[in-house]
Design an enzyme around this catalytic site. Structure first.
Site, PDB file in Angstrom:
ATOM      1  N   ASP A   6       0.833  -1.211   0.000  1.00  0.00           N
ATOM      2  CA  ASP A   6       0.000   0.000   0.000  1.00  0.00           C
ATOM      3  C   ASP A   6       0.866   1.260   0.000  1.00  0.00           C
ATOM      4  OD1 ASP A   6      -2.285   1.496   0.023  1.00  0.00           O
ATOM      5  OD2 ASP A   6      -2.783   1.111   2.127  1.00  0.00           O
ATOM      6  N   ARG A  56      -0.750   9.136  -9.962  1.00  0.00           N
ATOM      7  CA  ARG A  56      -0.797   7.897  -9.168  1.00  0.00           C
ATOM      8  C   ARG A  56      -0.111   6.734  -9.879  1.00  0.00           C
ATOM      9  NH1 ARG A  56      -4.133   7.186  -5.156  1.00  0.00           N
ATOM     10  NH2 ARG A  56      -4.454   5.010  -5.742  1.00  0.00           N
ATOM     11  N   SER A 107      -7.082  -6.146  -6.049  1.00  0.00           N
ATOM     12  CA  SER A 107      -8.187  -6.794  -5.330  1.00  0.00           C
ATOM     13  C   SER A 107      -9.460  -6.751  -6.169  1.00  0.00           C
ATOM     14  CB  SER A 107      -8.420  -6.087  -3.990  1.00  0.00           C
ATOM     15  OG  SER A 107      -9.143  -4.898  -4.195  1.00  0.00           O
ATOM     16  N   THR A 108     -10.410  -7.608  -5.799  1.00  0.00           N
ATOM     17  CA  THR A 108     -11.694  -7.620  -6.513  1.00  0.00           C
ATOM     18  C   THR A 108     -12.413  -6.272  -6.354  1.00  0.00           C
ATOM     19  OG1 THR A 108     -12.544  -8.769  -4.546  1.00  0.00           O
ATOM     20  CG2 THR A 108     -12.145 -10.114  -6.484  1.00  0.00           C
ATOM     21  N   GLU A 109     -11.993  -5.485  -5.361  1.00  0.00           N
ATOM     22  CA  GLU A 109     -12.604  -4.163  -5.148  1.00  0.00           C
ATOM     23  C   GLU A 109     -11.907  -3.068  -5.972  1.00  0.00           C
ATOM     24  OE1 GLU A 109     -11.955  -6.326  -2.468  1.00  0.00           O
ATOM     25  OE2 GLU A 109     -14.071  -6.858  -2.652  1.00  0.00           O
ATOM     26  N   ASN A 110     -10.684  -3.359  -6.461  1.00  0.00           N
ATOM     27  CA  ASN A 110      -9.926  -2.339  -7.192  1.00  0.00           C
ATOM     28  C   ASN A 110     -10.536  -1.993  -8.561  1.00  0.00           C
ATOM     29  OD1 ASN A 110      -6.655  -3.411  -5.942  1.00  0.00           O
ATOM     30  ND2 ASN A 110      -7.968  -1.758  -5.220  1.00  0.00           N
ATOM     31  N   TRP A 111     -11.492  -2.809  -9.057  1.00  0.00           N
ATOM     32  CA  TRP A 111     -12.147  -2.476 -10.337  1.00  0.00           C
ATOM     33  C   TRP A 111     -12.875  -1.151 -10.251  1.00  0.00           C
ATOM     34  CZ3 TRP A 111     -10.643  -5.241 -14.330  1.00  0.00           C
ATOM     35  CH2 TRP A 111     -10.268  -6.574 -14.155  1.00  0.00           C
TER      36      TRP A 111
HETATM   37  C1  FPP Z   1      -2.265   0.089  -3.313  1.00  0.00           C
HETATM   38  O1  FPP Z   1      -1.752   1.387  -3.254  1.00  0.00           O
HETATM   39  C2  FPP Z   1      -1.636  -0.616  -4.418  1.00  0.00           C
HETATM   40  C3  FPP Z   1      -2.279  -1.218  -5.450  1.00  0.00           C
HETATM   41  C4  FPP Z   1      -3.742  -1.256  -5.580  1.00  0.00           C
HETATM   42  C5  FPP Z   1      -1.547  -1.854  -6.544  1.00  0.00           C
HETATM   43  C6  FPP Z   1      -0.320  -2.537  -6.120  1.00  0.00           C
HETATM   44  C7  FPP Z   1       0.442  -3.002  -7.297  1.00  0.00           C
HETATM   45  C8  FPP Z   1       1.791  -2.985  -7.365  1.00  0.00           C
HETATM   46  C9  FPP Z   1       2.664  -2.537  -6.262  1.00  0.00           C
HETATM   47  C10 FPP Z   1       2.502  -3.510  -8.542  1.00  0.00           C
HETATM   48  C11 FPP Z   1       2.189  -4.946  -8.766  1.00  0.00           C
HETATM   49  C12 FPP Z   1       3.035  -5.558  -9.752  1.00  0.00           C
HETATM   50  C13 FPP Z   1       2.658  -6.530 -10.590  1.00  0.00           C
HETATM   51  C14 FPP Z   1       3.663  -7.167 -11.427  1.00  0.00           C
HETATM   52  C15 FPP Z   1       1.272  -6.968 -10.759  1.00  0.00           C
HETATM   53  P1  FPP Z   1      -2.738   2.626  -3.426  1.00  0.00           P
HETATM   54  O2  FPP Z   1      -2.878   2.920  -4.872  1.00  0.00           O
HETATM   55  O3  FPP Z   1      -4.032   2.332  -2.742  1.00  0.00           O
HETATM   56  O4  FPP Z   1      -1.957   3.765  -2.679  1.00  0.00           O
HETATM   57  P2  FPP Z   1      -2.590   4.951  -1.826  1.00  0.00           P
HETATM   58  O5  FPP Z   1      -3.327   4.301  -0.674  1.00  0.00           O
HETATM   59  O6  FPP Z   1      -1.392   5.719  -1.366  1.00  0.00           O
HETATM   60  O7  FPP Z   1      -3.495   5.729  -2.738  1.00  0.00           O
END
Ligand code: FPP
Length: 247
Positions: free
Chosen positions: A24, A37, A69-73
């Site tokens: 995160d 972002r 995650s399934t919620e990230n869509w």
């Molecule tokens: C959460 O941070 C992060 C994610 C939803 C994506 C994580 C993915 C990677 C680190 C790369 C994965 C690599 C591969 C090869 C699939 P956030 O966006 O929620 O951060 P924030 O809370 O600071 O906004």
């Protein structure tokens, strides 16, 4: 558990066999330096390679990373498209290193629902590394803990209805066999969960598997999370007294 001797360590440390990480803080990392972002996700992806290599050298057996995650869509479509392209970029760039490190790739999640191109590269990555015998790098991609449990319950209900099992046969083992992490066998449950960025929640990650997992909430944003942070968190794990419900 493997023991490591590392120059950053004052004494020998027991290394957890299975470490899970909620990566995160990518968005906040980018915002802090005035970038979009997606720049944070890109640097987060680069950090996956660094931390996977470090964990593999330490003797970790399974590294599970919560990548989507399934919620990230529900994020803006441009961000979702970028996140869906990350595996293409990651495996396209780092596959030679993963092979060199003897790392085996696993993707746990509802892969059927991924865009075709993403699906193709993740299955190819699993296939290209299937004979590797080192650390398992397990990407939770389009993964959700509740959906996983519901799916397992449905499968068992169908088996009970068609008579191949009786409801009384259902126990922890039979249930775990229906979970997306079943390919990990006896290593399916993490010993240590790390969440970066200072947030202190599970966010639907490995709900069943985390039953007895030790948790460390690290304030570092994921793109800044280094091998030394990992070692610090493993030290905190070493200080814990794991009793698994006993006394
Ligand atoms: C959460 O941070 C992060 C994610 C939803 C994506 C994580 C993915 C990677 C680190 C790369 C994965 C690599 C591969 C090869 C699939 P956030 O966006 O929620 O951060 P924030 O809370 O600071 O906004």
């Amino acid at each position: 558990m493997a023991e490591i001797n590392n120059s950053s360590l004052s004494s020998e440390l027991r290394v957890p066999e299975h470490i899970a990480i909620i990566m995160d803080g990518n968005g906040r990392w980018a915002k802090r330096s005035g970038q979009p972002r997606i720049a944070g996700h890109k640097e987060g992806m680069n950090n996956v390679k660094r931390i996977a290599t470090a964990a593999s050298h330490m003797g970790v057996k399974v590294l599970s990373l919560y990548a989507f995650s399934t919620e990230n869509w529900s994020r803006p479509s441009k961000e979702v498209s970028f996140l869906m392209r990350l595996p293409v970029d990651f495996f396209g760039t780092f596959m030679p290193d993963l092979i060199k490190e003897n790392i085996k790739v696993l993707v746990t999640g509802f892969t059927d629902h991924l865009p075709e191109k993403t699906k193709k590269v993740v299955f190819k990555a699993m296939d290209d590394t299937k004979d590797n015998t080192g650390m398992i790098l397990n990407f939770a991609f389009n993964y959700g803990g509740r959906a996983e449990i519901v799916n397992a319950a449905k499968n068992l209900a169908k088996e009970a209805v068609n008579g191949s099992i009786s409801p009384d046969d259902i126990d922890d083992k039979l249930f775990a066999d229906q979970l997306l992490t079943s390919p990990l066998g006896s290593l399916a449950d993490p010993d240590l969960l790390i969440r970066t960025s200072g947030e202190e929640r599970i966010s639907n990650f490995l709900l069943w598997q985390l039953a007895y997992t030790e948790m460390v909430f690290d304030k570092t944003y994921w793109p800044d999370f280094t091998k030394d942070n990992l070692i610090e968190d493993i030290k905190l794990f070493n200080d814990r007294d794991r009793r698994f419900g006993a006394i």
